[in-house]
Scaffold this motif. Structure first.
Motif, PDB file in Angstrom:
ATOM      1  N   ALA A  43     -37.630 -42.394 -30.609  1.00 43.30           N
ATOM      2  CA  ALA A  43     -38.674 -43.430 -30.603  1.00 43.30           C
ATOM      3  C   ALA A  43     -40.048 -42.816 -30.381  1.00 43.30           C
ATOM      4  O   ALA A  43     -41.038 -43.188 -31.024  1.00 43.30           O
ATOM      5  N   LYS A  44     -40.128 -41.843 -29.460  1.00 41.59           N
ATOM      6  CA  LYS A  44     -41.409 -41.164 -29.198  1.00 41.59           C
ATOM      7  C   LYS A  44     -41.865 -40.388 -30.428  1.00 41.59           C
ATOM      8  O   LYS A  44     -43.057 -40.337 -30.745  1.00 41.59           O
ATOM      9  N   LEU A  45     -40.912 -39.765 -31.118  1.00 42.94           N
ATOM     10  CA  LEU A  45     -41.257 -38.979 -32.302  1.00 42.94           C
ATOM     11  C   LEU A  45     -41.843 -39.865 -33.392  1.00 42.94           C
ATOM     12  O   LEU A  45     -42.840 -39.504 -34.032  1.00 42.94           O
ATOM     13  N   LYS A  46     -41.237 -41.030 -33.620  1.00 38.43           N
ATOM     14  CA  LYS A  46     -41.774 -41.956 -34.622  1.00 38.43           C
ATOM     15  C   LYS A  46     -43.196 -42.367 -34.261  1.00 38.43           C
ATOM     16  O   LYS A  46     -44.079 -42.451 -35.124  1.00 38.43           O
ATOM     17  N   LYS A  47     -43.424 -42.610 -32.971  1.00 33.29           N
ATOM     18  CA  LYS A  47     -44.748 -43.018 -32.509  1.00 33.29           C
ATOM     19  C   LYS A  47     -45.762 -41.890 -32.727  1.00 33.29           C
ATOM     20  O   LYS A  47     -46.884 -42.126 -33.166  1.00 33.29           O
ATOM     21  N   LYS A  48     -45.359 -40.649 -32.425  1.00 28.10           N
ATOM     22  CA  LYS A  48     -46.229 -39.489 -32.639  1.00 28.10           C
ATOM     23  C   LYS A  48     -46.609 -39.359 -34.107  1.00 28.10           C
ATOM     24  O   LYS A  48     -47.768 -39.133 -34.453  1.00 28.10           O
ATOM     25  N   ARG A  49     -45.602 -39.467 -34.982  1.00 27.63           N
ATOM     26  CA  ARG A  49     -45.836 -39.303 -36.419  1.00 27.63           C
ATOM     27  C   ARG A  49     -46.800 -40.356 -36.932  1.00 27.63           C
ATOM     28  O   ARG A  49     -47.765 -40.038 -37.654  1.00 27.63           O
ATOM     29  N   ASP A  50     -46.568 -41.602 -36.567  1.00 29.46           N
ATOM     30  CA  ASP A  50     -47.431 -42.679 -37.046  1.00 29.46           C
ATOM     31  C   ASP A  50     -48.855 -42.509 -36.535  1.00 29.46           C
ATOM     32  O   ASP A  50     -49.821 -42.770 -37.248  1.00 29.46           O
ATOM     33  N   LEU A  51     -48.983 -42.061 -35.297  1.00 31.23           N
ATOM     34  CA  LEU A  51     -50.314 -41.869 -34.726  1.00 31.23           C
ATOM     35  C   LEU A  51     -51.057 -40.739 -35.430  1.00 31.23           C
ATOM     36  O   LEU A  51     -52.244 -40.855 -35.738  1.00 31.23           O
ATOM     37  N   SER A 132     -46.723 -65.801 -23.576  1.00 34.55           N
ATOM     38  CA  SER A 132     -45.842 -64.913 -24.352  1.00 34.55           C
ATOM     39  C   SER A 132     -46.448 -64.613 -25.728  1.00 34.55           C
ATOM     40  O   SER A 132     -46.319 -63.498 -26.244  1.00 34.55           O
ATOM     41  N   SER A 133     -47.125 -65.594 -26.335  1.00 33.97           N
ATOM     42  CA  SER A 133     -47.757 -65.395 -27.641  1.00 33.97           C
ATOM     43  C   SER A 133     -48.946 -64.451 -27.521  1.00 33.97           C
ATOM     44  O   SER A 133     -49.173 -63.591 -28.380  1.00 33.97           O
ATOM     45  N   VAL A 134     -49.711 -64.596 -26.432  1.00 27.82           N
ATOM     46  CA  VAL A 134     -50.865 -63.709 -26.201  1.00 27.82           C
ATOM     47  C   VAL A 134     -50.394 -62.273 -26.020  1.00 27.82           C
ATOM     48  O   VAL A 134     -50.951 -61.340 -26.605  1.00 27.82           O
ATOM     49  N   VAL A 135     -49.338 -62.093 -25.212  1.00 30.50           N
ATOM     50  CA  VAL A 135     -48.796 -60.744 -24.958  1.00 30.50           C
ATOM     51  C   VAL A 135     -48.269 -60.132 -26.259  1.00 30.50           C
ATOM     52  O   VAL A 135     -48.480 -58.943 -26.536  1.00 30.50           O
ATOM     53  N   HIS A 136     -47.582 -60.947 -27.088  1.00 32.11           N
ATOM     54  CA  HIS A 136     -47.046 -60.458 -28.359  1.00 32.11           C
ATOM     55  C   HIS A 136     -48.172 -59.987 -29.282  1.00 32.11           C
ATOM     56  O   HIS A 136     -48.104 -58.896 -29.868  1.00 32.11           O
ATOM     57  N   THR A 137     -49.215 -60.788 -29.398  1.00 29.88           N
ATOM     58  CA  THR A 137     -50.359 -60.420 -30.248  1.00 29.88           C
ATOM     59  C   THR A 137     -51.039 -59.160 -29.725  1.00 29.88           C
ATOM     60  O   THR A 137     -51.377 -58.250 -30.495  1.00 29.88           O
ATOM     61  N   LEU A 138     -51.238 -59.090 -28.428  1.00 29.88           N
ATOM     62  CA  LEU A 138     -51.893 -57.922 -27.834  1.00 29.88           C
ATOM     63  C   LEU A 138     -51.089 -56.655 -28.075  1.00 29.88           C
ATOM     64  O   LEU A 138     -51.652 -55.590 -28.363  1.00 29.88           O
ATOM     65  N   SER A 139     -49.760 -56.757 -28.009  1.00 27.39           N
ATOM     66  CA  SER A 139     -48.892 -55.602 -28.258  1.00 27.39           C
ATOM     67  C   SER A 139     -49.070 -55.094 -29.691  1.00 27.39           C
ATOM     68  O   SER A 139     -49.170 -53.885 -29.933  1.00 27.39           O
ATOM     69  N   ILE A 140     -49.128 -56.008 -30.650  1.00 23.72           N
ATOM     70  CA  ILE A 140     -49.309 -55.626 -32.052  1.00 23.72           C
ATOM     71  C   ILE A 140     -50.684 -54.994 -32.276  1.00 23.72           C
ATOM     72  O   ILE A 140     -50.820 -53.961 -32.944  1.00 23.72           O
ATOM     73  N   VAL A 141     -51.710 -55.605 -31.698  1.00 21.33           N
ATOM     74  CA  VAL A 141     -53.078 -55.105 -31.869  1.00 21.33           C
ATOM     75  C   VAL A 141     -53.228 -53.717 -31.240  1.00 21.33           C
ATOM     76  O   VAL A 141     -53.903 -52.846 -31.795  1.00 21.33           O
ATOM     77  N   LYS A 142     -52.567 -53.484 -30.101  1.00 21.92           N
ATOM     78  CA  LYS A 142     -52.636 -52.166 -29.457  1.00 21.92           C
ATOM     79  C   LYS A 142     -52.001 -51.099 -30.336  1.00 21.92           C
ATOM     80  O   LYS A 142     -52.499 -49.969 -30.428  1.00 21.92           O
ATOM     81  N   GLN A 143     -50.876 -51.428 -30.977  1.00 22.62           N
ATOM     82  CA  GLN A 143     -50.251 -50.483 -31.910  1.00 22.62           C
ATOM     83  C   GLN A 143     -51.174 -50.201 -33.091  1.00 22.62           C
ATOM     84  O   GLN A 143     -51.365 -49.054 -33.495  1.00 22.62           O
ATOM     85  N   LEU A 144     -51.750 -51.261 -33.631  1.00 19.44           N
ATOM     86  CA  LEU A 144     -52.607 -51.184 -34.811  1.00 19.44           C
ATOM     87  C   LEU A 144     -53.851 -50.343 -34.554  1.00 19.44           C
ATOM     88  O   LEU A 144     -54.272 -49.535 -35.391  1.00 19.44           O
ATOM     89  N   LEU A 145     -54.445 -50.521 -33.378  1.00 21.26           N
ATOM     90  CA  LEU A 145     -55.746 -49.916 -33.097  1.00 21.26           C
ATOM     91  C   LEU A 145     -55.673 -48.708 -32.176  1.00 21.26           C
ATOM     92  O   LEU A 145     -56.697 -48.205 -31.747  1.00 21.26           O
ATOM     93  N   HIS A 146     -54.465 -48.240 -31.888  1.00 23.26           N
ATOM     94  CA  HIS A 146     -54.314 -47.114 -30.960  1.00 23.26           C
ATOM     95  C   HIS A 146     -55.193 -45.910 -31.313  1.00 23.26           C
ATOM     96  O   HIS A 146     -55.831 -45.330 -30.440  1.00 23.26           O
ATOM     97  N   PRO A 147     -55.263 -45.503 -32.588  1.00 26.25           N
ATOM     98  CA  PRO A 147     -56.103 -44.342 -32.918  1.00 26.25           C
ATOM     99  C   PRO A 147     -57.595 -44.612 -32.702  1.00 26.25           C
ATOM    100  O   PRO A 147     -58.364 -43.683 -32.449  1.00 26.25           O
ATOM    101  N   ILE A 148     -58.025 -45.871 -32.822  1.00 24.88           N
ATOM    102  CA  ILE A 148     -59.446 -46.192 -32.681  1.00 24.88           C
ATOM    103  C   ILE A 148     -59.838 -46.314 -31.221  1.00 24.88           C
ATOM    104  O   ILE A 148     -60.862 -45.791 -30.784  1.00 24.88           O
TER     105      ILE A 148
END
Length: 350
Positions: A43-51, A132-148
């Motif tokens: 799981a960590k490796l996939k995250k590293k690659r995508d980042l 729960s909806s706010v947390v779900h959206t925030l989780s997606i946005v954090k993944q999306l914008l992690h490099p920025i």
């Protein structure tokens, strides 16, 4: 499609080496040679690659920097999600992102700041979305914008702090982590702390020394040693600003008293042999944090304990993510990250 050593399909560009490590092979546009990443945690490796791929796109493509967040979401989904996850999970990503798109979708990536994310969360809450909806959206946005928003990854979020402390509660050094998080002390400073440095009457801590392990190449007579030696040392900080008094909260004081009980129990159990292997016992007989036999507790030990606790958390999270058919939410924790979190939150409150 690569496979694990047990024959399980891992996905495109992924494989497992004979030494047990997972390998990710990927290409950067314009380069004919592949790049490789390795990790023992898939799981960590996939995250590293995508980042790494996202960093390349956003770091070297001027056009990409001008994407609006909604445009980047479409690119990101095509690059990293569609084809890898089930259609129902894709729908979850789209629904989750669209809830926040009204607030950040039209913002350009090169103009985006953490304030936009805070405003998005506040706006969703004001619009009546469930937590729960706010947390779900925030989780997606954090993944999306992690490099920025990469600096944000240096800070532990409230839910991450709670998860870590909950997991650490029944471990030996829970109090140490709690104190770092609530004082902002460096790991070397807290491991060099003596009971005489703690003023319970005035509710403050005196910081003026640090503990570390270093390699020496010359003896006291300035002669070169035949073999470099690794030594433990307690020294004064490099900067004058590191000499300071830190205020103690009630929670920190309680943590010190809780730890003191553990240390007293260690002394009773070991008797006269307690601290015999501690090189600082003569000059610093009242070190606060020690091992069970009374040995010196090095900063490296705290890093190792962090890793051990995180591995327990990650194992549970990966198992849960597989059951829920989603990507696991993983994060890094190390002692200095606690300090960075404390300092950042302190600055924000001023």
């Amino acid at each position: 499609m690569g496979k694990s050593l047990k024959g399980k399909e891992l996905g495109s560009g992924l494989s497992q080496r004979k030494d047990g490590r997972y390998q990710a092979k990927y290409y950067i546009p314009g380069s004919p040679k592949p790049k490789y990443l390795y990790d023992r945690n898939l799981a960590k490796l996939k995250k590293k690659r995508d980042l790494e791929k996202a960093k390349y796109i956003l770091g070297y493509n001027d056009k990409a920097k001008k994407y609006k967040v909604s445009e980047w979401f479409d690119v990101w989904m095509k690059l990293y999600k569609i084809g890898r996850i089930k259609a129902n999970t894709v729908r979850g990503y789209v629904d989750g992102f669209e809830r926040g798109a009204d607030f950040i979708g039209s913002v350009r990536l090169d103009c985006l700041t953490p304030s936009h994310i805070y405003n998005m969360v506040e706006g969703m809450q004001n619009d009546g979305y469930a937590e729960s909806s706010v947390v779900h959206t925030l989780s997606i946005v954090k993944q999306l914008l992690h490099p920025i928003l990469e600096d944000e990854s240096k800070i532990l979020q409230p839910e991450e702090i709670k998860t870590f402390l909950d997991a650490a509660k029944n471990t030996r050094y829970y109090e140490l982590f709690y104190i770092i998080l609530n004082t902002g002390m460096r790991i070397g400073e807290i491991t060099a702390l003596c009971w005489s440095d703690i003023d319970f009457e005035c509710h403050r801590i005196r910081v003026y020394k640090t503990l570390n392990r270093t390699t020496i190449y010359f003896d006291e007579g300035k002669n070169r040693l035949e073999k470099p030696e690794s030594v433990k040392q307690i020294t004064t900080p490099k900067k004058k600003a590191s000499y300071r008094w830190i205020p103690m909260t009630e929670g920190v004081e309680l943590a010190f008293h809780s730890w003191e009980k553990k240390q007293i129990a260690d002394k009773e159990k070991s008797g006269s042999s307690w601290g015999k292997e501690n090189p600082f016992l003569k000059d610093f007989p009242d070190l606060v944090f020690t091992t069970q036999p009374g040995g010196v507790f090095l900063p490296q030990y705290a890093n190792a304990e962090c890793s051990r606790i995180i591995s327990i958390i990650e194992k549970k999270e990966i198992e849960l993510a597989e059951k829920e058919n989603r990507e696991p939410r993983l994060y890094e924790v190390y002692p200095h990250k606690f300090r960075h979190t404390f300092v950042t939150k302190l600055n924000e409150s001023n």
